[in-house]
Design an enzyme around this catalytic site. Structure first.
Site, PDB file in Angstrom:
ATOM      1  N   LYS A   1     -53.673   5.705  44.132  1.00 38.34           N
ATOM      2  CA  LYS A   1     -54.026   4.293  44.660  1.00 38.34           C
ATOM      3  C   LYS A   1     -55.033   3.742  44.311  1.00 38.34           C
ATOM      4  CE  LYS A   1     -53.628   0.758  48.273  1.00 38.34           C
ATOM      5  NZ  LYS A   1     -54.293   0.549  49.979  1.00 38.34           N
TER       6      LYS A   1
ATOM      7  N   SER B   1     -50.647  -2.534  51.502  1.00 39.81           N
ATOM      8  CA  SER B   1     -51.285  -2.908  50.472  1.00 39.81           C
ATOM      9  C   SER B   1     -50.395  -1.265  49.224  1.00 39.81           C
ATOM     10  CB  SER B   1     -52.621  -2.709  50.374  1.00 39.81           C
ATOM     11  OG  SER B   1     -52.742  -2.155  50.702  1.00 39.81           O
TER      12      SER B   1
ATOM     13  N   SER C   1     -50.803  -0.020  55.507  1.00 44.32           N
ATOM     14  CA  SER C   1     -50.714   0.105  53.764  1.00 44.32           C
ATOM     15  C   SER C   1     -50.300   1.138  53.365  1.00 44.32           C
ATOM     16  CB  SER C   1     -51.856  -0.080  53.133  1.00 44.32           C
ATOM     17  OG  SER C   1     -52.479  -1.454  53.412  1.00 44.32           O
TER      18      SER C   1
END
Lengths: 490, 95
Positions: free
Chosen positions: A82, A157, A181
């Protein structure tokens, strides 16, 4: 072994092939890169693809293995990270215009730990800007699409990481979880993801959003892989004073398909109004399965403070964000708007044009909650409620080995559906926020589908009970085949 | 709790966040809506409840003061939008 393509393998399958010299890190990495090339135009999960770096690294790892060195479970296996986690020499943007060209001079601790196992980092995945959002639509660059239905969001996210694992663009990925997330996108994309206990994994090199809530965790194709990644990334780090010095167990040892006698509770407050009937039905079937496997199930658990978690979270997280994001002033790194007559105007303009709407919204909300006259009414109040939520979990978890809930109240929603209504977007994390506030661990695993859209089950445990969560998840996974279903992307 | 345009501008000033007039209008509505939803916290009796700053209770975290390598000036300046003579360059602070 079936005629599987290399990118479709799990970590443990790829590791076996590497050990037997039936494949190489270079072949694995090339397969993953080809897969990225094939599907990326449709799903857009990646912000940066570090092809040259990855191929070079894979080559080096192959030489290392040819030299006869012992290999560990992640050696030579390609991963995506990420884009909120610092990677030395590879751009780390947080999917923000503010950090569009930021190249970290150091690796996050988790990256050092992956590198120590000679993992191969293939690139960085898309996310909501600064990890603020639940759909990955708040990326400043582009939206990521759910591979199960390209007109829907992948969650957020960590949407890019979830999609990448689901579509085999990587063998596994890392995500980060502040309010849900990791877990919510895992549920939306039908992958496995674990939010560790706060302090279990070092946050050094994780770009800070809300420091008392942020945790890094694995996003994988199955529960075994999740345990293997946890083995690699967990542990104390002197550079993160909130990381905990408890010894790290071998999580793989917990992968026994036996949950006889474990006490599992289902808190009624999580079967909320507005929950889709298909989600509730899937949870009921999943819980029946756990019972069939020998767990003692109690549907009568109550956590009455659950309904205050969203409000407490949307004071605490934005308050911490407003302080953490004060560092983006256009001086030390990142975007600088220029064309200002004084230092204050320069800062204001940099932040006006460098941050997107959701980040601004949260900075505003947090600044308000911390400002003179409102601090006690909002921030202190929210922290007191946090104490109550945590105490409630502590008490209930004395009586149960784990709690089970849906990961989200709905299946993935349409792109654009909640973009202009922040409150509706926030509500999509209603099942994951309380766990973050309490700092306890939770895993999301595939638990069914409604019209080919994934449904996730969240298993919640006591602090540092990741092993128990992995054991329950593993037993469930062995008894079901949800995790082996793949999205309809050719 | 309704946030006026003036309050929105004041918060933006505290946060050193430039806002367009359109943003002020939009945030006034959106933040008011969010704060309305947060009002629910008032229902909770928190008399005598200590505020939680963290979910874990770690106190007095010490480590040895070992000397370790740090980053070079070049590395640290490598992401600076503007630099001069090995320093970050900023707008004048004193008139």
């Amino acid at each position: 072994m079936q005629a599987t393509e290399l990118h479709q393998l799990t970590i443990h399958e790829a590791h076996e092939l590497l050990k037997q010299r039936k494949t190489s890190s270079l072949e694995l990495t090339k397969s993953v890169l080809k897969r990225i090339n094939d599907v990326e135009g449709r799903v857009r999960a990646c912000v940066t693809i570090a092809e040259d770096i990855a191929l070079k690294e894979a080559d080096k790892v192959d030489a290392y293995m040819r030299a006869g060195h012992e290999i560990t479970p992640l050696t030579g296996i390609p991963a995506l990270i990420k884009d909120v986690i610092c990677t030395k020499g590879i751009k780390t943007t947080c999917s923000s215009k503010m950090l569009q060209n930021f190249v970290p001079p150091y690796d996050a601790t988790v990256i050092e730990k992956l590198n120590a196992q000679k993992a191969v980092i293939v690139g960085k995945t898309n996310m909501d800007e600064f990890a603020m959002g639940s759909s990955t639509e708040h990326s400043a660059f582009f939206a990521t699409h759910n591979p199960w239905d390209l007109s829907r969001v992948p969650g957020g996210s960590s949407g890019g990481s979830a999609v990448a694992v689901s579509t085999d663009e990587a063998i596994y990925a890392l995500g980060s979880d502040t309010g849900g997330s990791i877990r919510q996108p895992a549920g939306f994309c039908s992958v496995v993801a674990l939010r560790p206990t706060y302090g279990r994994v070092s946050r050094f090199g994780l770009l800070a959003f809300a420091s008392s809530l942020d945790q890094i965790g694995p996003m994988t194709k199955d529960v075994t892989d999740c345990a293997l990644v946890m083995n690699a990334i967990a542990g104390h780090d002197p550079r993160d004073s909130t990381s905990v010095p408890h010894p790290v167990p071998d999580y793989a040892q917990h992968l026994v398909p036996d949950i006889k006698g474990l006490k599992i509770g289902i808190p009624g407050e999580y079967l909320v109004e507005g929950m889709q009937t298909e989600v509730r039905a899937a949870l009921e079937r999943a819980v029946d399965k756990l019972q069939e496997l020998g767990a003692e199930v109690d549907w009568g658990v109550s956590l009455p403070h659950t309904k205050y978690a969203l409000a407490a979270y949307y004071i605490i997280a934005p308050s911490e964000a407003s302080a953490n994001l004060a560092r983006y002033d256009g001086v030390k790194y990142g975007f600088s708007a220029g064309n200002a007559s004084n230092v204050i105007q320069a800062t204001e303009r940099t932040r006006q044009f460098g941050f997107g709407p959701e980040v601004k919204r949260r900075i505003m909300l947090g600044t308000y909650a911390l400002s003179a006259g409102y601090y006690d009414a909002y921030y202190v109040k929210a922290q007191q409620v946090r104490t109550l939520i945590k105490q409630e979990f502590d008490q209930v978890l004395q009586r149960y080995d784990a709690l089970v809930t849906p990961t989200s109240p709905t299946v993935p929603f349409k792109l654009g559906e909640k973009l202009e209504d922040p409150m509706q977007m926030y509500l999509s994390d209603i099942c994951t926020l309380p766990i973050s506030i309490a700092g306890i661990p939770a895993i999301s695993i595939p638990a069914g589908f409604a019209d080919n859209l994934p449904i996730g089950m969240q298993i919640i445990g006591k602090p540092f009970s990741e092993g128990v969560l992995l054991r329950i998840a593993f037993a469930y996974e062995q008894a079901t085949d949800w995790h082996s279903r793949k999205p309809p992307l050719s | 709790m309704k946030l006026s345009h003036e309050q929105v501008r004041h918060i933006a000033w505290l946060a050193r966040l430039g806002l367009s007039e359109e943003d002020v209008e939009k945030f006034s509505l959106q933040l008011s809506n969010i704060l309305e939803n947060i009002e629910i916290l008032r229902q909770v009796d928190t008399t005598g409840v200590p505020p939680a700053t963290h979910s874990i209770t770690l106190r007095n975290v010490f480590r040895k003061d070992d000397v370790v390598d740090s980053y070079s000036q070049t590395q640290i300046l490598s992401n600076a939008p503007e630099q001069e003579e090995n320093c970050f360059k900023v707008q004048p602070i004193l008139e």
